[in-house]
Structures are given as structure tokens and as C-alpha cells.
Enzyme design. Structure first.
Site, mmCIF file in Angstrom:
data_model
loop_
_atom_site.group_PDB
_atom_site.id
_atom_site.type_symbol
_atom_site.label_atom_id
_atom_site.label_comp_id
_atom_site.label_asym_id
_atom_site.label_seq_id
_atom_site.Cartn_x
_atom_site.Cartn_y
_atom_site.Cartn_z
ATOM 1 N N LYS A 84 0.827 -1.252 -0.024
ATOM 2 C CA LYS A 84 0.020 -0.010 -0.034
ATOM 3 C C LYS A 84 0.850 1.179 -0.016
ATOM 4 O O LYS A 84 0.525 2.100 -0.466
ATOM 5 C CB LYS A 84 -1.178 0.041 1.200
ATOM 6 C CG LYS A 84 -2.060 -0.990 1.176
ATOM 7 C CD LYS A 84 -3.162 -0.677 2.176
ATOM 8 C CE LYS A 84 -4.179 -1.961 2.014
ATOM 9 N NZ LYS A 84 -5.387 -1.721 2.885
ATOM 10 N N ASP A 120 -9.857 2.977 1.579
ATOM 11 C CA ASP A 120 -10.111 2.309 2.847
ATOM 12 C C ASP A 120 -10.685 3.433 3.708
ATOM 13 O O ASP A 120 -11.595 2.988 4.705
ATOM 14 C CB ASP A 120 -8.533 2.028 3.553
ATOM 15 C CG ASP A 120 -7.981 0.662 2.899
ATOM 16 O OD1 ASP A 120 -8.751 -0.173 2.546
ATOM 17 O OD2 ASP A 120 -6.918 0.663 2.874
#
Ligand code: ATR
Length: 302
Positions: A84, A120
Site C-alpha cells: 500500500k 480504505d
């Protein structure tokens, strides 16, 4: 479809022509990911012929993997651990929210370009609304595990929503303190709550936690503690109280030790499946520019 594909598979698709897989998740490990069942159900439902696969891609394979999806004309991918943060500089463009959170979980392939996003944080926002029928901006949040990637995305979303108060808890206190410094500008307004600070980093000890939990509405676990049977108990049930909402970003097991403690204390609890669902739906919307079939995706997960 295979349970998971590798870099070698992507390379062979380049040579041998097409596979229906034009979406997927890169991770290491990746075999446990539930994203394919959720996204493939949505793709089938909408009559889209492309499919979503798991890709076992190690840290040292990420650059090549991203180059391959660019050449193979992928629609996009999700990124999970350990990619990420490291994928950020490999993008051609990154949207503002993703840049601020320092991580991306969604890549859109647009022509020659790789565009990075992070769903997210917004996924967490939607999950809290759907689980507890409340808005993050009205809540006093205590976040456990503010030092990791998930914790950072959640903390950033709380800041962007300007939630009532945010307490950052982390085993390594310095990481929570650094994040608090970074988020301070979001909390500098005049919303006053009495004797407690709006933004605080605290050590992981029982006395500090007990005091802060009395001034908290929502407790969030963003650590990975609770996934393994041998994991220690994250919080003693005696620290929790019926006024709390407890959100555990973990969903394997579905009933985590923290959620069991919440139930024992009479508090409301929810696991991370809703965050998985909503971040996935937002990724889908980035890839296809249309609303994701949320009910179909939810049913596929359950
Ligand atoms: P990520 O890859 O998302 O950054 P990570 O490095 O595994 O994930 O860490 C996630 C979070 O879980 C961190 O906040 C970590 O705390 P530290 O910053 O102190 O490492 C936290 N964490 C992991 N194991 C923990 C444990 N046993 N007790 C408390 N916190 C823990």
C-alpha cells in the site's frame, strides 16, 4: 480460475494473449483475500465479462507487476499488504486523499497511466454509518493501532470528517505522537468538549485507556491482534462499557476476541466485513464509473 496467480502468470498472458482476468488484488500473502468473491459476484450481476483474481506478488515483484497490468490493459487492481505504501511513488498520478494518507489500495489503469486512490478511509466511514447508523463526525473515537497502515487511513478519515475527538493509541507511542502532530491542523477549530483534548496520542496502558474510554463513543481496532488463536486479548472486557460502539477491522474470525469482550460488556460491536465491502464498492465505482451492486457484493461475502 486459479486460487491465485503469480507474476509468471501475468508474464505468460503477455505472450499468449488474453485471460478474462482484468482486475485483481496484489498481495503477499493473498490466498485469504475475500475480494474476488465480492467483485466477481458484482461483475456477473452486471453482465461484465472481465473477472477479478488474486495475485501473489512479493514486495520485490511489485514494480514489474504494475508494469504488466499497464501493458495487459487491465481495468485496475487493489493493493494489500505489503504494497500500500510502496506503490505510491510508482503511480503516474495519485489523488489528494491517497497522497495525504500515504498509501493506496486502488489502482485505475487509464490508457498508459496508473492512477492511485485510497478507498480504505471512505470505506470505514460508510461501514460505521451502516453498522451503527451514526456519522463519524459526531463521534469521539479511540483508535487502537494508530501506527499501522489501516490505522493511518482510519485516523486520516476521522480527521477529514472532523470527528468530535480522536484518541490515537499505539504500542509504539512515538508513531501515534507523530500522527497526532500531522493531524493537529484538522482539530484546531473551536469545537470544545470540556476537560479532554480533541486530539491526543496516548500509551497503551490500562490507566490511560480507562480514562479515555469514559470520554469515547467508538472504539476501533486497527491492529491485526485477534486474527491468530495465540493472540493476546486486546482489551480487558472490564475496560468496556455499554455506552460504547466497538468496531474491529478484523473479520477472520467473524467474532473476534474484542467483539466477544464488547458483547460481554453490553456494548454494540461489528466486524470488518462491512469495511471490506464498502472499500470494495468504492474501488468498483472508480474502475467502472457506476454504482456498485452493494447488495450483491454483501451477499457474496456472507
Ligand atoms: P501495517 O502493515 O498495516 O503497518 P503492522 O505493521 O502489522 O501493519 O501494524 C499494525 C498495527 O498493529 C501497528 O499499530 C502495530 O503497533 P506498533 O506500531 O507498535 O508496531 C499494531 N500491533 C501489532 N501487533 C500488536 C500487539 N501485539 N499489540 C498491540 N499492537 C500491535
Amino acid at each position: 480460475m486459479k486460487e491465485f496467480y503469480t507474476l509468471a502468470d501475468l508474464q505468460s498472458w503477455g505472450e499468449k494473449g488474453k485471460s478474462p482476468v482484468r482486475l485483481g488484488v496484489f498481495g503477499d500473502p493473498v490466498a485469504h483475500s475475500l475480494s474476488p468473491q465480492m467483485h466477481n459476484a458484482a461483475l456477473e450481476n452486471l453482465g461484465v465479462k472481465e473477472r477479478y483474481g488474486r495475485f501473489q506478488i512479493g514486495a520485490d515483484e511489485l514494480r514489474t507487476g504494475l508494469e504488466l497490468i499497464r501493458c495487459l490493459n487491465f481495468i485496475g487492481i487493489n493493493l494489500t499488504l505489503p504494497h500500500k505504501t510502496t506503490a505510491l511513488p510508482l503511480m503516474d498520478e495519485v489523488d489528494d486523499a491517497a497522497r495525504k494518507s500515504g498509501a493506496i489500495n486502488t489502482v485505475l489503469v487509464e490508457g498508459e497511466k496508473l492512477l492511485g486512490f485510497n478507498t480504505d478511509g471512505p470505506g470505514f466511514l460508510h461501514a460505521i454509518r451502516s453498522e451503527f447508523s451514526v456519522d463519524l463526525r459526531d463521534l469521539r473515537v479511540l483508535l487502537l493501532g494508530a501506527g499501522g497502515g489501516a490505522g493511518r487511513a482510519i485516523a486520516m478519515q476521522c480527521a477529514r470528517e472532523n470527528c468530535e475527538r480522536l484518541v490515537l493509541v499505539n504500542r509504539t507511542l512515538e508513531k501515534a505522537q507523530d500522527l497526532a502532530k500531522e493531524l493537529a491542523p484538522y482539530f484546531s477549530g473551536s469545537r470544545v468538549l470540556g476537560p479532554v483534548a480533541r486530539l491526543q496520542a496516548i500509551p497503551w496502558d490500562e490507566t490511560s485507556l480507562r480514562f479515555q474510554l469514559a470520554n469515547t463513543d467508538l472504539v476501533v481496532n486497527a491492529t491485526s491482534v485477534g486474527m491468530k488463536r495465540s493472540d493476546p486479548r486486546l482489551l480487558a472486557a472490564s475496560l468496556l462499557a455499554p455506552h460504547l460502539m466497538v468496531y474491529d477491522t478484523i473479520y477472520t474470525p467473524m467474532r473476534t476476541p474484542l467483539l466477544a469482550a464488547a458483547a460481554d460488556a453490553g456494548a454494540l460491536g461489528a466486524n470488518g466485513l462491512s469495511m471490506l465491502l464498502h472499500q470494495g464498492a468504492l474501488s468498483f465505482e472508480i474502475w467502472f464509473g457506476r454504482k456498485a451492486p452493494l447488495d450483491v457484493m454483501r451477499a457474496a461475502l456472507l
